[in-house]
Write a protein that holds these residues in place. Structure first.
Motif, PDB file in Angstrom:
ATOM      1  N   ARG A   2       0.513  -1.067   0.071  1.00  0.00           N
ATOM      2  CA  ARG A   2      -0.247  -0.155  -0.289  1.00  0.00           C
ATOM      3  C   ARG A   2       0.897   1.362  -0.074  1.00  0.00           C
ATOM      4  O   ARG A   2       1.705   1.192   0.830  1.00  0.00           O
ATOM      5  N   GLN A  23      -3.818  -0.116   9.001  1.00  0.00           N
ATOM      6  CA  GLN A  23      -3.562  -1.245   8.341  1.00  0.00           C
ATOM      7  C   GLN A  23      -4.189  -2.204   8.206  1.00  0.00           C
ATOM      8  O   GLN A  23      -4.797  -2.345   9.755  1.00  0.00           O
ATOM      9  N   TYR A  30       2.382  -4.613   8.840  1.00  0.00           N
ATOM     10  CA  TYR A  30       1.781  -5.612   8.833  1.00  0.00           C
ATOM     11  C   TYR A  30       2.746  -4.551   7.081  1.00  0.00           C
ATOM     12  O   TYR A  30       3.122  -5.748   6.603  1.00  0.00           O
ATOM     13  N   LEU A  31       2.848  -4.155   6.718  1.00  0.00           N
ATOM     14  CA  LEU A  31       3.877  -3.472   5.442  1.00  0.00           C
ATOM     15  C   LEU A  31       4.623  -4.180   5.473  1.00  0.00           C
ATOM     16  O   LEU A  31       5.623  -4.386   4.243  1.00  0.00           O
ATOM     17  N   TRP A 130       8.538   0.019   2.343  1.00  0.00           N
ATOM     18  CA  TRP A 130       7.853   2.133   2.262  1.00  0.00           C
ATOM     19  C   TRP A 130       8.113   3.183   2.833  1.00  0.00           C
ATOM     20  O   TRP A 130       6.927   3.833   2.617  1.00  0.00           O
TER      21      TRP A 130
END
Length: 250
Positions: A2, A23, A30-31, A130
């Motif tokens: 994302r 998230q 999570y990323l 990210w």
């Protein structure tokens, strides 16, 4: 991965906040782990990690997305935190760090994927992936930001953010818990490290760590530290698992 982040300045003249709780797992972890697991060898029987906080919660969600079970190896306080925050996997309690490592190693030998978050330097590049998108978004929406602060856990997030944001002229600080006031997912470097094997070991001499004032939770600790700075409006708070409504209580 994302690329759009939940960012806002909750109060005029105050810090900007990255709301990591937006998230899927309720955490920026999570990323990081989504990136790491993208290269996971096929055939893994499940996911295991030494964690009683955000990492275990993120792996639990990612495991369910992949049809894999998740095991958290932690202590009693960690299990309490995980269950209170919706962890659906298996928790195995351990009385010492050596016991935690032993339990995870047994599962790893049996075909489970263990990211080894405390020692795995590859996780830093997963954060960088990210963080680059985050920096671009911050530059566009909040160009006056010059300082980034996040909680200090494994150190992967701190180092990855520093690699990305210092290149853009920002400074990055890791925040440790106040003495005798533990916070979920945070640690104190001097008392809680693995020596040369530790992911953060090689970075520690040049990465600034600060100590938070006593606070009931990580988000409050981060906000209070940011607000105490000479120019809080120039600070970006990395709130790993906070959601925007949390500002009402902090």
């Amino acid at each position: 991965m994302r690329g759009v982040f939940s960012l806002s300045r909750p109060r005029a003249g105050g810090p900007v906040v990255l709301w990591g709780g937006a998230q899927p797992s309720g955490s920026l972890k999570y990323l990081t782990f989504a990136r790491y697991l993208a290269a996971m060898p096929p055939g893994s029987r499940g996911l295991v990690e030494l964690s009683g906080a955000s990492s275990a919660l993120a792996l639990d969600v990612l495991g369910r997305e992949r049809g894999l079970p998740t095991v958290s190896v932690t202590d009693a306080a960690g299990e309490t935190y995980l269950r209170a925050h919706g962890f659906q996997g298996q928790v195995r309690q351990a009385g010492s760090m050596a016991d935690m490592f032993h339990q995870a190693m047994v599962l790893e030998r049996d075909g489970w994927c263990w990211p080894r978050q405390l020692t795995n330097r590859a996780l830093v590049s997963c954060v960088e992936a990210w963080a680059a998108g985050l920096r671009a978004q911050v530059r566009e929406r909040f160009p006056t930001v010059r300082h980034v602060v996040c909680g200090f856990g494994t150190g992967a997030t701190l180092v990855g953010l520093a690699r990305v944001f210092t290149a853009g002229g920002c400074t990055v600080t890791g925040l440790q818990p106040a003495p005798g006031k533990p916070l979920p997912g945070w640690r104190t470097w001097e008392a809680q490290n693995l020596g040369a094997e530790d992911l953060f070991f090689e970075h520690q001499p040049r990465m600034p760590l600060a100590t938070a004032a006593p606070a009931p939770d990580p988000f409050t600790a981060l906000l209070e530290w940011a607000r105490s700075q000479p120019h809080p409006e120039r600070v970006l708070v990395i709130a790993h698992n906070a959601r925007e409504p949390d500002i009402a209580r902090a």
